[in-house]
Design a protein around this motif. Structure first.
Motif, PDB file in Angstrom:
ATOM      1  N   VAL A  34      56.020   8.269  44.322  1.00  0.00           N
ATOM      2  CA  VAL A  34      56.133   7.608  43.013  1.00  0.00           C
ATOM      3  C   VAL A  34      55.136   6.447  42.974  1.00  0.00           C
ATOM      4  O   VAL A  34      55.244   5.501  43.751  1.00  0.00           O
ATOM      5  N   LYS A  36      54.174   4.597  40.170  1.00  0.00           N
ATOM      6  CA  LYS A  36      54.271   3.721  38.989  1.00  0.00           C
ATOM      7  C   LYS A  36      53.808   2.303  39.303  1.00  0.00           C
ATOM      8  O   LYS A  36      54.099   1.785  40.386  1.00  0.00           O
ATOM      9  N   ASN A  57      57.115   7.083  35.885  1.00  0.00           N
ATOM     10  CA  ASN A  57      58.342   6.975  35.093  1.00  0.00           C
ATOM     11  C   ASN A  57      58.119   6.486  33.664  1.00  0.00           C
ATOM     12  O   ASN A  57      59.072   6.276  32.940  1.00  0.00           O
ATOM     13  N   VAL A  79      59.455  11.243  35.935  1.00  0.00           N
ATOM     14  CA  VAL A  79      60.799  10.955  36.439  1.00  0.00           C
ATOM     15  C   VAL A  79      61.525   9.902  35.600  1.00  0.00           C
ATOM     16  O   VAL A  79      62.614   9.468  35.952  1.00  0.00           O
ATOM     17  N   MET A 158      68.484  16.487  38.957  1.00  0.00           N
ATOM     18  CA  MET A 158      67.905  15.244  39.480  1.00  0.00           C
ATOM     19  C   MET A 158      68.914  14.130  39.267  1.00  0.00           C
ATOM     20  O   MET A 158      69.695  14.167  38.308  1.00  0.00           O
ATOM     21  N   VAL A 160      69.635   9.603  40.296  1.00  0.00           N
ATOM     22  CA  VAL A 160      69.393   8.340  41.001  1.00  0.00           C
ATOM     23  C   VAL A 160      70.754   7.874  41.510  1.00  0.00           C
ATOM     24  O   VAL A 160      71.727   7.866  40.736  1.00  0.00           O
ATOM     25  N   MET A 195      65.314   8.083  47.210  1.00  0.00           N
ATOM     26  CA  MET A 195      64.205   7.168  47.006  1.00  0.00           C
ATOM     27  C   MET A 195      63.964   6.452  48.345  1.00  0.00           C
ATOM     28  O   MET A 195      64.500   6.874  49.363  1.00  0.00           O
ATOM     29  N   SER A 196      63.180   5.392  48.319  1.00  0.00           N
ATOM     30  CA  SER A 196      62.806   4.737  49.591  1.00  0.00           C
ATOM     31  C   SER A 196      64.013   4.373  50.455  1.00  0.00           C
ATOM     32  O   SER A 196      63.984   4.537  51.666  1.00  0.00           O
ATOM     33  N   ARG A 211      61.851  11.490  45.821  1.00  0.00           N
ATOM     34  CA  ARG A 211      60.952  10.661  44.998  1.00  0.00           C
ATOM     35  C   ARG A 211      60.799   9.316  45.684  1.00  0.00           C
ATOM     36  O   ARG A 211      61.641   8.430  45.529  1.00  0.00           O
ATOM     37  N   ILE A 212      59.745   9.152  46.456  1.00  0.00           N
ATOM     38  CA  ILE A 212      59.615   7.971  47.309  1.00  0.00           C
ATOM     39  C   ILE A 212      58.450   7.110  46.837  1.00  0.00           C
ATOM     40  O   ILE A 212      57.317   7.577  46.755  1.00  0.00           O
ATOM     41  N   GLY A 213      58.765   5.857  46.514  1.00  0.00           N
ATOM     42  CA  GLY A 213      57.746   4.924  46.054  1.00  0.00           C
ATOM     43  C   GLY A 213      57.371   3.938  47.132  1.00  0.00           C
ATOM     44  O   GLY A 213      56.551   4.214  48.011  1.00  0.00           O
ATOM     45  N   SER A 214      58.001   2.750  47.079  1.00  0.00           N
ATOM     46  CA  SER A 214      57.538   1.600  47.852  1.00  0.00           C
ATOM     47  C   SER A 214      57.463   1.831  49.361  1.00  0.00           C
ATOM     48  O   SER A 214      56.622   1.212  50.016  1.00  0.00           O
ATOM     49  N   ARG A 220      55.568  -2.791  44.777  1.00  0.00           N
ATOM     50  CA  ARG A 220      54.917  -2.551  43.485  1.00  0.00           C
ATOM     51  C   ARG A 220      54.375  -3.841  42.897  1.00  0.00           C
ATOM     52  O   ARG A 220      55.038  -4.879  42.995  1.00  0.00           O
TER      53      ARG A 220
HETATM   54  C1  LIG Z   1      60.611   4.064  40.950  1.00  0.00           C
HETATM   55  C2  LIG Z   1      61.405   5.303  41.082  1.00  0.00           C
HETATM   56  C3  LIG Z   1      61.554   5.941  42.321  1.00  0.00           C
HETATM   57  C4  LIG Z   1      60.984   5.385  43.615  1.00  0.00           C
HETATM   58  O1  LIG Z   1      61.609   4.184  43.974  1.00  0.00           O
HETATM   59  P1  LIG Z   1      61.367   3.478  45.403  1.00  0.00           P
HETATM   60  O2  LIG Z   1      62.606   2.704  45.628  1.00  0.00           O
HETATM   61  O3  LIG Z   1      60.152   2.633  45.258  1.00  0.00           O
HETATM   62  O4  LIG Z   1      61.191   4.549  46.417  1.00  0.00           O
HETATM   63  C5  LIG Z   1      62.274   7.121  42.353  1.00  0.00           C
HETATM   64  N1  LIG Z   1      62.827   7.656  41.241  1.00  0.00           N
HETATM   65  C6  LIG Z   1      62.701   7.074  40.046  1.00  0.00           C
HETATM   66  C7  LIG Z   1      63.342   7.721  38.863  1.00  0.00           C
HETATM   67  C8  LIG Z   1      61.993   5.894  39.923  1.00  0.00           C
HETATM   68  O5  LIG Z   1      61.884   5.309  38.723  1.00  0.00           O
END
Ligand SMILES: *Cc1c(COP(=O)(O)O)cnc(C)c1O
Length: 224
Positions: A34, A36, A57, A79, A158, A160, A195-196, A211-214, A220
């Motif tokens: 991810v 964003k 997102n 997402v 899907m 969260v 996620m992370s 879905r892995i971001g940070s 970010r």
């Molecule tokens: C930002 C986001 C993520 C990733 O989040 P992290 O905590 O940075 O891994 C995953 N899913 C959705 C829907 C997001 O908005």
């Protein structure tokens, strides 16, 4: 670049460990990065490191980045919360939309037409109705509706994990929603979760798409 490479390798190692701990094959799990708020240069770096799935997102950011980058083998996952009047723009950029949560959004995406679009039903795992996602007891009905949309291909669910709750029971509830959707549409086998902070729990509960971001990108920037 080196930091991103190191974090990517570290996360992939942890995904593989979590998969093995759950007697699963790591190769059946898709890791979406991810991106964003981060600049397109980061996506280029990730692509050079072999990443082929990225997530955004916000529609405007998705469209702008998709427009700027000419990486035909990159798959863009949307997402975020989707608005009906943005259906065309989302469909132009995204290969997968993870956040279909109501009939009218499915209809708007379908009405744009074109090659089949992969979609997931976003399930609301909280008790708060205003959160994104369809209520679990509405999932079967929405699945049947989406299955009737000629240009949408329902691939799964899907969610969260709710804030301030152990993610495990939440992801177990998601696995039950996935079964209910699969009873309606047998090829809807994907579970996008994790996620992370909680991807190992998601893998343990059957997630096929993380879905892995940070954990990969680093913190970010304040806003994109
Ligand atoms: C930002 C986001 C993520 C990733 O989040 P992290 O905590 O940075 O891994 C995953 N899913 C959705 C829907 C997001 O908005």
């Amino acid at each position: 670049m080196e930091q991103v490479a190191a974090r990517l390798a570290e996360v992939d190692g942890r995904i593989a460990d979590a998969a093995r701990a759950a007697s699963r094959d790591p190769s059946e799990i898709t890791r979406i990065v991810v991106t964003k708020f981060h600049p397109v240069s980061l996506i280029e770096q990730l692509h050079a490191l072999g990443v082929r799935d990225v997530g955004e997102n916000r529609q405007q950011e998705l469209s702008a980045k998709h427009e700027q980058l000419d990486l035909p083998d990159l798959r863009w996952h949307f997402v975020g919360q989707a608005q009906r009047n943005k259906a065309r723009a989302i469909r132009q950029a995204a290969s997968v939309v993870h956040s279909v949560d109501r009939d009218r959004l499915a209809d708007a995406l379908d009405a744009v037409g074109g090659a089949p679009l992969d979609v997931l039903l976003q399930i609301n795992l909280t008790a708060e109705a205003h959160r994104g996602g369809v209520a679990p007891d509405e999932a079967a009905r929405l699945a049947a509706h989406v299955a009737g949309c000629a240009t949408l291909r329902l691939r799964g669910v899907m969610a969260v994990a709710p804030l301030g709750e152990d993610p495990r029971p939440a992801f177990e509830r998601l696995a039950r929603s996935a079964e209910i959707v699969r009873a309606e549409v047998p090829e809807a086998t994907w579970i996008s979760a994790g996620m992370s902070a909680d991807f190992a729990d998601a893998v343990a509960c059957g997630a096929t798409h993380l879905r892995i971001g940070s954990a990969i990108t680093g913190p970010r920037p304040e806003r994109g």
